[in-house]
Design an enzyme around this catalytic site. Structure first.
Site, PDB file in Angstrom:
ATOM      1  N   THR A 158       1.133  -1.018   0.057  1.00 36.68           N
ATOM      2  CA  THR A 158       0.451  -0.140  -0.063  1.00 36.68           C
ATOM      3  C   THR A 158       0.808   0.902   0.208  1.00 36.68           C
ATOM      4  O   THR A 158       1.747   1.123   1.046  1.00 36.68           O
ATOM      5  CB  THR A 158      -0.762  -0.466   1.205  1.00 36.68           C
ATOM      6  N   GLU A 363      -3.371  -6.626   6.891  1.00 34.95           N
ATOM      7  CA  GLU A 363      -2.134  -6.816   8.230  1.00 34.95           C
ATOM      8  C   GLU A 363      -3.042  -7.795   9.026  1.00 34.95           C
ATOM      9  O   GLU A 363      -3.074  -7.591  10.528  1.00 34.95           O
ATOM     10  CB  GLU A 363      -2.958  -5.637   9.009  1.00 34.95           C
TER      11      GLU A 363
HETATM   12  N1  COS Z   1       5.458  -8.825  19.390  1.00 35.76           N
HETATM   13  C1  COS Z   1       6.294  -9.105  18.983  1.00 35.76           C
HETATM   14  N2  COS Z   1       7.473 -10.313  19.378  1.00 35.76           N
HETATM   15  C2  COS Z   1       6.519 -11.326  19.423  1.00 35.76           C
HETATM   16  C3  COS Z   1       4.800 -11.105  18.663  1.00 35.76           C
HETATM   17  C4  COS Z   1       5.340  -9.664  18.919  1.00 35.76           C
HETATM   18  N3  COS Z   1       3.166  -9.409  19.433  1.00 35.76           N
HETATM   19  N4  COS Z   1       4.349 -11.963  18.669  1.00 35.76           N
HETATM   20  C5  COS Z   1       5.009 -13.120  18.170  1.00 35.76           C
HETATM   21  N5  COS Z   1       6.978 -12.713  18.890  1.00 35.76           N
HETATM   22  C6  COS Z   1       7.964 -12.959  19.142  1.00 35.76           C
HETATM   23  C7  COS Z   1       7.661 -13.977  19.601  1.00 35.76           C
HETATM   24  O1  COS Z   1       7.708 -14.634  21.142  1.00 35.76           O
HETATM   25  C8  COS Z   1       8.912 -14.888  18.876  1.00 35.76           C
HETATM   26  O2  COS Z   1       9.939 -14.859  19.570  1.00 35.76           O
HETATM   27  P1  COS Z   1      11.749 -15.487  20.062  1.00 35.76           P
HETATM   28  O3  COS Z   1      11.198 -16.928  18.897  1.00 35.76           O
HETATM   29  O4  COS Z   1      11.962 -14.978  20.285  1.00 35.76           O
HETATM   30  O5  COS Z   1      10.611 -16.457  21.257  1.00 35.76           O
HETATM   31  C9  COS Z   1       8.460 -14.957  17.566  1.00 35.76           C
HETATM   32  O6  COS Z   1       8.186 -13.572  17.350  1.00 35.76           O
HETATM   33  C10 COS Z   1       8.251 -16.054  16.644  1.00 35.76           C
HETATM   34  O7  COS Z   1       6.765 -16.243  17.134  1.00 35.76           O
HETATM   35  P2  COS Z   1       6.093 -17.317  17.099  1.00 35.76           P
HETATM   36  O8  COS Z   1       6.509 -18.231  17.425  1.00 35.76           O
HETATM   37  O9  COS Z   1       4.332 -16.610  17.594  1.00 35.76           O
HETATM   38  O10 COS Z   1       5.525 -17.186  15.425  1.00 35.76           O
HETATM   39  P3  COS Z   1       5.049 -18.161  14.555  1.00 35.76           P
HETATM   40  O11 COS Z   1       5.857 -18.263  13.146  1.00 35.76           O
HETATM   41  O12 COS Z   1       4.160 -18.951  15.369  1.00 35.76           O
HETATM   42  O13 COS Z   1       3.510 -17.040  14.015  1.00 35.76           O
HETATM   43  C11 COS Z   1       1.472 -15.145  13.210  1.00 35.76           C
HETATM   44  C12 COS Z   1       3.150 -16.660  14.001  1.00 35.76           C
HETATM   45  C13 COS Z   1       0.807 -16.200  12.772  1.00 35.76           C
HETATM   46  C14 COS Z   1       0.483 -15.134  14.686  1.00 35.76           C
HETATM   47  C15 COS Z   1       2.941 -15.299  12.362  1.00 35.76           C
HETATM   48  O14 COS Z   1       3.175 -15.402  11.698  1.00 35.76           O
HETATM   49  C16 COS Z   1       1.802 -13.877  11.994  1.00 35.76           C
HETATM   50  O15 COS Z   1       1.437 -12.464  12.869  1.00 35.76           O
HETATM   51  N6  COS Z   1       1.182 -14.140  10.246  1.00 35.76           N
HETATM   52  C17 COS Z   1       0.678 -12.885   9.912  1.00 35.76           C
HETATM   53  C18 COS Z   1       1.379 -11.598   9.315  1.00 35.76           C
HETATM   54  C19 COS Z   1       0.355 -11.010   8.922  1.00 35.76           C
HETATM   55  O16 COS Z   1      -0.314  -9.934   9.563  1.00 35.76           O
HETATM   56  N7  COS Z   1       0.927 -10.776   6.946  1.00 35.76           N
HETATM   57  C20 COS Z   1      -0.202  -9.296   6.642  1.00 35.76           C
HETATM   58  C21 COS Z   1       1.402  -8.826   6.301  1.00 35.76           C
HETATM   59  S1  COS Z   1       0.279  -7.144   5.375  1.00 35.76           S
HETATM   60  S2  COS Z   1       1.471  -5.774   6.439  1.00 35.76           S
END
Ligand code: COS
Length: 380
Positions: A158, A363
């Protein structure tokens, strides 16, 4: 418990509403129809301090709280959801990431410009093959002296064409999983960036959405936001903040559609009386009002938590999923209340329905929000 707005929040609400009515409403249908980017409006929003609302004054922001910020995005999106998301991305993905994770060099060189409206930012995370599964991104950067060299593609960006700079997440250590990504900020005119053809979208048509190709794009190491390897965390925390903005956009669309439905139902007469007098219609309005009120409280609660320094992951996800689904629900019901007229471009509810749907997708889809919520309640 006091649900009233502070004097400052009320002032922001009124300023945003006046701006939306006077500056956005007159051209909103034409911008949607002809896919015209609201350049002038974005510049004016910058002058009013609406492009860096939650950035501290030290870095040229408006120094407002998050509650005031979501109120502003709601008011703007109530009239013009395209301008709402352009403003939201600059505030809650770009400015927030730089304010929270950038060092003084990044803040002085880049954040100031994004916050005072001189520059508009675009957030580059998604790729052709990586959306919800953000970590499957293929874009990389390798180190070369005191620079990093970026290669790869980003999709669905965007403001990617009309912005001044990008914040991009890439893999800097592809074998290190979550700990192998880094976020950089770089000006749009950096050599090696190719901007693709704008997507022809169903809604938010006044925004530009493009793909970007990065070929041997050199960025100084000092442009990294947060530590090397911390890109995933920077991205997820920015998305928590961004989801409040999209929730506010959805809420604004819901409110706008609701107001149009009330107006029309009081004017339109069938069987000798305004259709609002029929229970079939008034119950629709009652359900819309109930969902909007619930959505607003959920969003303001999440925003209040952010201002209080409390974690907001699941609360931002709840706000986003509820506000975005309320947007689609209310816009759909508003079209139904308008009958055949609602299915034409003569009434704004048709645009609102098209604009609403994307809030359930970008998002983080509603499905991703439910993963975030479910994990939190199951303590995983
Ligand atoms: N803020 C900061 N750090 C975060 C966090 C948050 N909200 N959520 C998780 N983390 C950290 C975790 O602590 C972890 O770090 P450590 O390994 O050091 O502990 C790391 O990030 C990975 O977290 P997690 O294991 O929960 O990640 P996953 O791979 O399981 O993914 C989802 C989680 C699916 C929730 C994530 O990939 C996601 O939000 N995907 C959607 C992306 C998205 O919104 N795309 C559209 C973009 S449009 S701009």
């Amino acid at each position: 418990m006091d649900f009233r707005l502070t004097e400052e929040q009320e002032m922001v609400r009124q300023t945003a509403r006046d701006f939306a009515e006077n500056e956005l409403r007159p051209g909103v249908a034409e911008r949607d129809d002809k896919e015209i980017f609201p350049r002038e409006a974005v510049d004016k929003l910058g002058e009013l301090g609406f492009m860096g609302m939650i950035v501290s004054e030290e870095w040229d922001g408006a120094g407002m709280d998050t509650v005031a910020y979501v109120i502003a995005i709601e008011e703007i999106s109530r009239v013009d959801a395209s301008t709402g998301i352009i403003c939201s991305i600059n505030n809650s993905l770009i400015c927030y990431a730089l304010q929270m994770h950038g060092d003084d060099y990044v803040k002085d060189t880049f954040l100031r410009k994004f916050a005072n409206g001189t520059w508009l930012g675009a957030f580059c995370l998604t790729e052709p093959g990586s959306g919800s599964d953000a970590l499957s991104m293929k874009s990389t950067a390798y180190e070369d002296g005191d620079e990093w060299v970026i290669n790869g593609s980003k999709n669905w960006i965007t403001s990617g064409k009309n912005c001044d700079a990008y914040v991009i997440v890439v893999k800097t250590d592809p074998d290190a999983g979550h700990h192998g990504t880094t976020t950089f900020v770089l000006p749009k005119d950096t050599p090696g960036i190719t901007i693709g053809k704008p997507e022809e979208k169903m809604g938010i048509r006044a925004t530009d959405t493009v793909s970007l190709t990065f070929q041997d794009v050199r960025v100084p190491a000092k442009n990294a936001i947060g530590g090397f390897g911390d890109g995933f965390k920077v991205m997820l925390s920015a998305l928590d903040s961004g989801r409040l903005g999209v929730a506010a956009q959805g809420l604004g669309i819901a409110q706008g559609a609701f107001e149009e439905a009330i107006k029309y139902s009081k004017e339109r007469e069938q069987f000798g009386k305004p259709i609002s007098h029929f229970q079939a219609i008034s119950f629709k309005l009652a359900d819309m009002a109930t969902r909007i009120t619930a959505a607003r409280q959920l969003l303001r609660y999440a925003a209040w938590r952010k201002d209080a320094g409390l974690p907001i992951g699941p609360e931002a996800a709840m706000a986003k999923v509820y506000c975005s689904e309320a947007a689609t629900y209310c816009a759909l019901e508003a079209v139904q209340i308008h009958g055949g007229y609602g299915y034409t471009k003569d009434y704004p509810v048709e645009r609102m329905l098209r604009d609403a749907k994307i809030t359930e997708i970008y998002e983080g889809t509603s499905e991703i929000q439910r993963i975030v919520i479910a994990r939190a309640i199951l303590d995983e």
